[in-house]
Design a protein around this motif. Sequence first.
Motif, PDB file in Angstrom:
ATOM      1  N   PHE A  16      37.295  55.569  17.579  1.00  0.00           N
ATOM      2  CA  PHE A  16      36.386  54.550  18.076  1.00  0.00           C
ATOM      3  C   PHE A  16      36.737  53.276  17.315  1.00  0.00           C
ATOM      4  CE2 PHE A  16      33.971  58.483  18.768  1.00  0.00           C
ATOM      5  CZ  PHE A  16      33.662  58.353  20.109  1.00  0.00           C
ATOM      6  N   GLY A  17      37.614  52.471  17.915  1.00  0.00           N
ATOM      7  CA  GLY A  17      38.131  51.330  17.178  1.00  0.00           C
ATOM      8  C   GLY A  17      38.917  51.826  15.980  1.00  0.00           C
ATOM      9  N   PRO A  18      38.635  51.291  14.790  1.00  0.00           N
ATOM     10  CA  PRO A  18      39.362  51.743  13.599  1.00  0.00           C
ATOM     11  C   PRO A  18      38.834  53.058  13.023  1.00  0.00           C
ATOM     12  CG  PRO A  18      37.810  50.019  12.999  1.00  0.00           C
ATOM     13  CD  PRO A  18      37.736  50.165  14.495  1.00  0.00           C
ATOM     14  N   THR A  19      37.700  53.525  13.528  1.00  0.00           N
ATOM     15  CA  THR A  19      37.080  54.746  12.989  1.00  0.00           C
ATOM     16  C   THR A  19      37.635  55.976  13.683  1.00  0.00           C
ATOM     17  OG1 THR A  19      35.024  53.530  12.562  1.00  0.00           O
ATOM     18  CG2 THR A  19      34.896  55.933  12.567  1.00  0.00           C
ATOM     19  N   GLN A  20      38.123  56.934  12.891  1.00  0.00           N
ATOM     20  CA  GLN A  20      38.629  58.180  13.452  1.00  0.00           C
ATOM     21  C   GLN A  20      37.546  59.242  13.373  1.00  0.00           C
ATOM     22  OE1 GLN A  20      42.340  59.639  11.843  1.00  0.00           O
ATOM     23  NE2 GLN A  20      42.578  61.161  13.463  1.00  0.00           N
ATOM     24  N   ALA A  21      37.043  59.639  14.562  1.00  0.00           N
ATOM     25  CA  ALA A  21      35.941  60.601  14.632  1.00  0.00           C
ATOM     26  C   ALA A  21      36.424  62.037  14.607  1.00  0.00           C
ATOM     27  CB  ALA A  21      35.116  60.350  15.891  1.00  0.00           C
ATOM     28  N   LEU A  22      37.608  62.301  15.148  1.00  0.00           N
ATOM     29  CA  LEU A  22      38.200  63.645  15.133  1.00  0.00           C
ATOM     30  C   LEU A  22      39.609  63.563  14.576  1.00  0.00           C
ATOM     31  CD1 LEU A  22      37.127  65.012  18.655  1.00  0.00           C
ATOM     32  CD2 LEU A  22      36.041  65.482  16.447  1.00  0.00           C
ATOM     33  N   LYS A  23      39.959  64.510  13.689  1.00  0.00           N
ATOM     34  CA  LYS A  23      41.231  64.430  12.967  1.00  0.00           C
ATOM     35  C   LYS A  23      42.045  65.706  13.169  1.00  0.00           C
ATOM     36  CE  LYS A  23      38.842  61.592   9.532  1.00  0.00           C
ATOM     37  NZ  LYS A  23      38.316  61.512   8.131  1.00  0.00           N
ATOM     38  N   GLY A  24      42.556  65.873  14.380  1.00  0.00           N
ATOM     39  CA  GLY A  24      43.403  67.035  14.651  1.00  0.00           C
ATOM     40  C   GLY A  24      42.625  68.329  14.713  1.00  0.00           C
ATOM     41  N   VAL A  25      41.556  68.364  15.517  1.00  0.00           N
ATOM     42  CA  VAL A  25      40.669  69.525  15.583  1.00  0.00           C
ATOM     43  C   VAL A  25      41.262  70.620  16.474  1.00  0.00           C
ATOM     44  CG1 VAL A  25      38.466  70.295  16.550  1.00  0.00           C
ATOM     45  CG2 VAL A  25      38.547  68.272  15.075  1.00  0.00           C
ATOM     46  N   ASP A  26      41.224  71.862  15.993  1.00  0.00           N
ATOM     47  CA  ASP A  26      41.610  73.052  16.761  1.00  0.00           C
ATOM     48  C   ASP A  26      40.381  73.954  16.874  1.00  0.00           C
ATOM     49  OD1 ASP A  26      44.323  72.303  16.944  1.00  0.00           O
ATOM     50  OD2 ASP A  26      44.746  73.171  14.976  1.00  0.00           O
ATOM     51  N   MET A  27      40.017  74.340  18.104  1.00  0.00           N
ATOM     52  CA  MET A  27      38.860  75.212  18.305  1.00  0.00           C
ATOM     53  C   MET A  27      39.095  76.127  19.489  1.00  0.00           C
ATOM     54  SD  MET A  27      35.587  72.666  17.719  1.00  0.00           S
ATOM     55  CE  MET A  27      34.454  74.007  17.403  1.00  0.00           C
ATOM     56  N   ARG A  28      38.452  77.298  19.437  1.00  0.00           N
ATOM     57  CA  ARG A  28      38.495  78.237  20.559  1.00  0.00           C
ATOM     58  C   ARG A  28      37.080  78.700  20.884  1.00  0.00           C
ATOM     59  NH1 ARG A  28      43.543  82.448  20.207  1.00  0.00           N
ATOM     60  NH2 ARG A  28      45.236  80.930  20.446  1.00  0.00           N
ATOM     61  N   PHE A  29      36.770  78.771  22.167  1.00  0.00           N
ATOM     62  CA  PHE A  29      35.461  79.223  22.625  1.00  0.00           C
ATOM     63  C   PHE A  29      35.652  80.389  23.586  1.00  0.00           C
ATOM     64  CE2 PHE A  29      35.182  74.710  21.663  1.00  0.00           C
ATOM     65  CZ  PHE A  29      34.089  74.657  20.809  1.00  0.00           C
ATOM     66  N   TYR A  30      34.841  81.443  23.398  1.00  0.00           N
ATOM     67  CA  TYR A  30      35.030  82.693  24.138  1.00  0.00           C
ATOM     68  C   TYR A  30      33.822  83.013  25.015  1.00  0.00           C
ATOM     69  CZ  TYR A  30      38.804  83.437  20.757  1.00  0.00           C
ATOM     70  OH  TYR A  30      39.936  83.304  20.001  1.00  0.00           O
ATOM     71  N   ARG A  31      34.066  83.848  26.009  1.00  0.00           N
ATOM     72  CA  ARG A  31      32.971  84.353  26.839  1.00  0.00           C
ATOM     73  C   ARG A  31      32.039  85.240  25.998  1.00  0.00           C
ATOM     74  NH1 ARG A  31      33.192  83.503  32.184  1.00  0.00           N
ATOM     75  NH2 ARG A  31      35.193  82.961  33.164  1.00  0.00           N
TER      76      ARG A  31
END
Length: 501
Positions: A16-31
């Motif tokens: 968001f402009g100069p602000t980094q809100a996410l930094k290389g996020v890895d996630m998994r979501f399951y049933r």
Amino acid sequence: MEKELLIEVKNMTKFFGPTQALKGVDMRFYRGEIRGLIGENGSGKSTVTSIIAGMQAASGGTMTYKGQSWKPENMVEAQKAGISMVLQEANTIPDCTVAENLLAGRFDEFSKFGFVSMKKANAEAEKMLLSFGITNIHAKDSINKLTFEDRKLIEIVRCVSDETEVFVVDETTTALSLEGRQILYKLIHELKEKGKCVIFISHDMDEILEQCTDLTVLRDGNIIGHLNREEMDAPDAVQRIRYMMVGREIGEAYYREDYDTSHSDEIALELKNVSFGPIKDFSLTLHKGEILGFGGLSGCGMHEVGRAAFGLEKLESGSVVRNGKEIKTCLQAIESGIGYISKNRDKEALILDGSIQDNIVLPLLPSLEHGTFINPASEKDRADKEIDSFRIKCGTGKQWVNTLSGGNKQKVSFAKWTARGSEVLIMDCPTRGVDIGVKQSMYALIAQMKKEGKAIILISEEMAELIGMADKIIIMKDFRKSGEVMRAPELKETDIIEYMI
């Protein structure tokens, strides 16, 4: 049996402009899981889920959904594909009926030769409401007349259908009454049993541990760790999760540790035989150095009392008095030293298309005037002081409020009154959507305000918060006082509930 992967996020970044809100996020979501997401305000919880749900695009990284590349253009596309998200703030369509809100975008199903059959549409809406166990809201009701809590239930009903595969709940329970929360809890467990996936964002540790099957902790745009159900049940789970969230130990003392209910004899605010709408002949006296709590179930009238005390309600009879003068408008309330933190912050507490600095200094602009000019340096100094004090996550004070997380918005709505030095604070759910560390500091600030002789009305749907902070608690039911309890070591939630029901 191995769980079926539903969504995978790889190396996701968001700026968001100069602000980094996410930094290389890895996630998994399951049933078949209810995945809790927890972290401080601005940790990235809402950002990652809003990208999954098509609310905004990622700056980098990839996603897959049901094994296919996933990059939704908008929330409508995501919902059609089975991914729905209920936002923290109100998201209903004003000036429409409940049916029109529930069936928005679907009226072609009830049309013939260009004419909409509202009879059929209303019947479908009633069916949808009843399927969720909602009997107090009806299809023909005006959405404008519903409470904030009931409008949130309408959003939930609108979002979830038989086609829903992923349901994102973003701090929604903070806007719900006790009854509404039970409806939501029942729904998410039903979805889990049907093999769907629920992503559940909350700052309420007890809620997370009770409702979720798995938990992911985020901090500063990074994944800090994951906990399964067994790890969440461990005796040290709460302390471990808190440490993961903030990177430091947090003590157990959130609320006041004293039981001193004394206060000045001097009256700070009075409501004298106030009547408006369903509130009839209501009176209260608030003293300097007193924390007066208000609790109750949805529609009890406690929020309306707070609004009236700030001049937001047009009285039919009676008066609101401060320092011997009658308060009839919000401007008079502010000028007399009253501040008001609204539960509905996006509509009543903040200018979303304004900067953090402008929002904070707005109530105190007259004190910054020098002739016809306002010193920009003074504005910045006052705003920066509050930004530091509340740890508002932002690039600068010039950043727009609508770019902030819900919790950081709440900090701004609190900070504008502490910046002004208001002597009377009317707080309607002041810690709504605020993370555990900031909530602790807010409670310490409220306790300090009492010591300084400031007068506080604390309206809350969290009984633990009322028991932990208030000198006296007024319980409301059917727009009337149904009971009062005083602060004491032996006071329990059951002592309050008996007056609510």
